[in-house]
Structure formats: C-alpha cells, structure tokens
Scaffold this motif. Structure first.
Motif, short mmCIF file in Angstrom:
data_model
loop_
_atom_site.label_atom_id
_atom_site.label_comp_id
_atom_site.label_asym_id
_atom_site.label_seq_id
_atom_site.Cartn_x
_atom_site.Cartn_y
_atom_site.Cartn_z
N VAL A 95 0.83 -1.21 0.00
CA VAL A 95 0.00 0.00 0.00
C VAL A 95 0.87 1.26 0.00
O VAL A 95 0.59 2.21 -0.75
N ILE A 96 1.92 1.27 0.80
CA ILE A 96 2.80 2.45 0.84
C ILE A 96 3.41 2.70 -0.53
O ILE A 96 3.41 3.82 -1.05
N GLY A 97 3.95 1.64 -1.14
CA GLY A 97 4.57 1.79 -2.44
C GLY A 97 3.58 2.24 -3.49
O GLY A 97 3.88 3.13 -4.31
N THR A 98 2.39 1.66 -3.48
CA THR A 98 1.36 2.02 -4.46
C THR A 98 0.92 3.48 -4.30
O THR A 98 0.76 4.21 -5.29
N MET A 99 0.76 3.91 -3.07
CA MET A 99 0.31 5.28 -2.83
C MET A 99 1.40 6.30 -3.16
O MET A 99 1.11 7.41 -3.61
N LEU A 100 2.67 5.94 -2.94
CA LEU A 100 3.76 6.85 -3.32
C LEU A 100 3.82 7.03 -4.83
O LEU A 100 4.03 8.15 -5.32
N VAL A 101 3.62 5.95 -5.57
CA VAL A 101 3.61 6.05 -7.03
C VAL A 101 2.43 6.91 -7.49
O VAL A 101 2.57 7.75 -8.39
N LEU A 102 1.28 6.72 -6.86
CA LEU A 102 0.11 7.54 -7.20
C LEU A 102 0.36 9.00 -6.86
O LEU A 102 0.08 9.90 -7.68
N LEU A 103 0.88 9.25 -5.67
CA LEU A 103 1.16 10.63 -5.25
C LEU A 103 2.11 11.31 -6.21
O LEU A 103 1.90 12.46 -6.62
N GLY A 104 3.18 10.61 -6.57
CA GLY A 104 4.15 11.20 -7.48
C GLY A 104 3.55 11.54 -8.83
O GLY A 104 3.83 12.60 -9.40
N ASN A 105 2.71 10.66 -9.34
CA ASN A 105 2.06 10.91 -10.63
C ASN A 105 1.12 12.09 -10.56
O ASN A 105 1.03 12.88 -11.50
N VAL A 106 0.40 12.21 -9.45
CA VAL A 106 -0.53 13.34 -9.29
C VAL A 106 0.24 14.66 -9.22
O VAL A 106 -0.09 15.63 -9.92
N VAL A 107 1.28 14.70 -8.39
CA VAL A 107 2.03 15.95 -8.19
C VAL A 107 2.67 16.42 -9.49
O VAL A 107 2.59 17.61 -9.83
N ARG A 108 3.30 15.53 -10.21
CA ARG A 108 3.99 15.95 -11.44
C ARG A 108 3.01 16.26 -12.57
O ARG A 108 3.40 16.89 -13.56
N SER A 109 1.76 15.83 -12.45
CA SER A 109 0.77 16.08 -13.50
C SER A 109 0.01 17.38 -13.29
O SER A 109 -0.62 17.88 -14.23
N ILE A 110 0.05 17.94 -12.09
CA ILE A 110 -0.70 19.17 -11.81
C ILE A 110 -0.31 20.31 -12.75
O ILE A 110 -1.19 21.01 -13.28
N PRO A 111 0.99 20.54 -13.00
CA PRO A 111 1.34 21.64 -13.92
C PRO A 111 0.78 21.46 -15.33
O PRO A 111 0.60 22.45 -16.05
N LEU A 112 0.49 20.21 -15.72
CA LEU A 112 -0.04 19.98 -17.06
C LEU A 112 -1.46 20.51 -17.20
O LEU A 112 -1.94 20.73 -18.32
#
Length: 227
Positions: A95-112
């Motif tokens: 769960v930790i690994g999955t949520m970190l990957v999700l968090l990273g994708n969300v954060v880097r996609s916000i500027p788009l």
C-alpha cells in the motif's frame, strides 16, 4: 524441484485462493508503472522535453530526475525492510509503495493542467522533482516485497513463476518507456496521463482489497513465513 519444507503427508492438502491472481496482477501493474513513470522524462528527446516543460529541464536536470531512483533506493530500502518485518508488513509495504507512485504521478501532473507559463515555471520544476522523488521512493516498497508476496500467496509449484512475473514487471516498465516515449513525443500530456491512470487502478484495487495473507496458507513455507 520439490520444496524441502513441504511435508509429504500435507503436500496435497494445500490449496491456492483465486485472490492470489488479483494480488499478483495489481502488484505487477504498479511495479511496471513505477519504472515507467520513473523513466518518463528520459524516454523522450530532451529538446522536446524542454520545448514543453521549459529551459529548466536541461540535460543535467533530466538526469537528476532519473537519479531520484537510486537516491530514494538507498534512503527507503532500510525502512522497507523494517516495515516488512513487522506484523502486516507485506500489505503495508504494498500500500505504501502504491500510494507513493500515485502521489508522485498526481504531483507531477498538476502543472499539465495549468497554462504554459506555470508549466515552465520554477514552481512547476520543483513539482516535477517532488513527483519523481515520490515515484522513486515507491520502488523499494514494491520491489523489496516480491519474494514475500510469492511465498505467502502462492502454491509451492507456482512460486517461481509468480516471482518472475512480479519481478520482471519492473523492467517491463523501462521497455515500455522506450516504446511509448517516442510514440507520444508530440503529445506529452497523454504520456503522463497514461502513467497516472495506471497508478490509480492498483491504488483503488489495494484500498478495496489488500489482505496480509490468504485465509489458508498455500504451502508449508507460507506457514513458516506467517507463523
């Protein structure tokens, strides 16, 4: 080769639950996407990256985005080992690994989602780094849990193939990066959305269902592992 831990009188008593395939498929998706997302900025021609994200993403900056992988590996693997050794450690690592990957994708996609000026700004540049660091941090929690997952969830004669699928999924992410990076070089938004959707699917799946172990141990090795 037969598992020396399997007691002959019990060898035929062990049964696998259907949910093991659900766990393995979702695990493989997040492991594959973790590597795909980590490799995103390096999978496209640097000039196209700079045209879209701004001059901040120089060649050295793109390399630094990739370097978050080994950096976070050194930082996170000791903690992952600690978490895995605790009660419910496997499910927590997943769960930790999955949520970190999700968090990273969300954060880097916000500027788009913002205008070109913000997408090329220093603030956005920081978000790209923060997102890539989070994605990289998820790697140890996923990759470091492969052996435990195959042992706890799969029958003795299935563990080798389960381990192979779970482990090679990560390398598959890089392979896909080489293929789809050039394909979406002129549509970078889509490249990032693909990774984001691939991060959402296992995150939702594991929030709904991610037990530490099946109801019944599938092998004597699993019995020894889970106590």
């Amino acid at each position: 080769m037969e598992d020396p831990l399997v007691v002959p009188s019990k060898r035929n008593e062990y049964k696998g639950e259907w949910s093991r395939f659900y766990i393995l498929i979702m695990f493989a998706i997040v492991n594959c996407n973790q590597c795909l997302a980590w490799f995103t900025f390096s999978s496209v021609d640097p000039d196209k990256i700079r045209d879209y994200f701004g001059a901040n993403l120089s060649d050295s900056a793109i390399k630094w985005l990739l370097n978050w992988g080994p950096i976070m590996g050194v930082v996170c693997f000791p903690y992952q080992t600690h978490v895995l050794s605790k009660p419910k450690g496997l499910s927590r690592c997943i769960v930790i690994g999955t949520m970190l990957v999700l968090l990273g994708n969300v954060v880097r996609s916000i500027p788009l989602l913002c205008n070109e000026s913000f997408r090329k700004s220093d603030a956005a540049f920081g978000m790209y780094h923060l997102g890539q660091a989070a994605i990289a941090a998820g790697g140890p929690f996923i990759m470091g849990s492969v052996s435990r997952l195959s042992c706890v969830w799969f029958l003795q004669n299935e563990r080798t193939i389960a381990t192979a699928i779970a482990q090679t999924a990560n390398g598959l992410g890089t392979t896909l990066g080489f293929l789809i990076g050039p394909l979406f070089a002129d549509d970078l938004n889509s490249l990032f959305w693909i990774s984001l959707v691939a991060a959402v699917i296992p995150a939702v799946a594991f929030v709904l269902y991610c037990p530490e172990r099946p109801r019944y141990a599938p092998s004597s090795a699993a019995e020894a592992e889970i106590g």
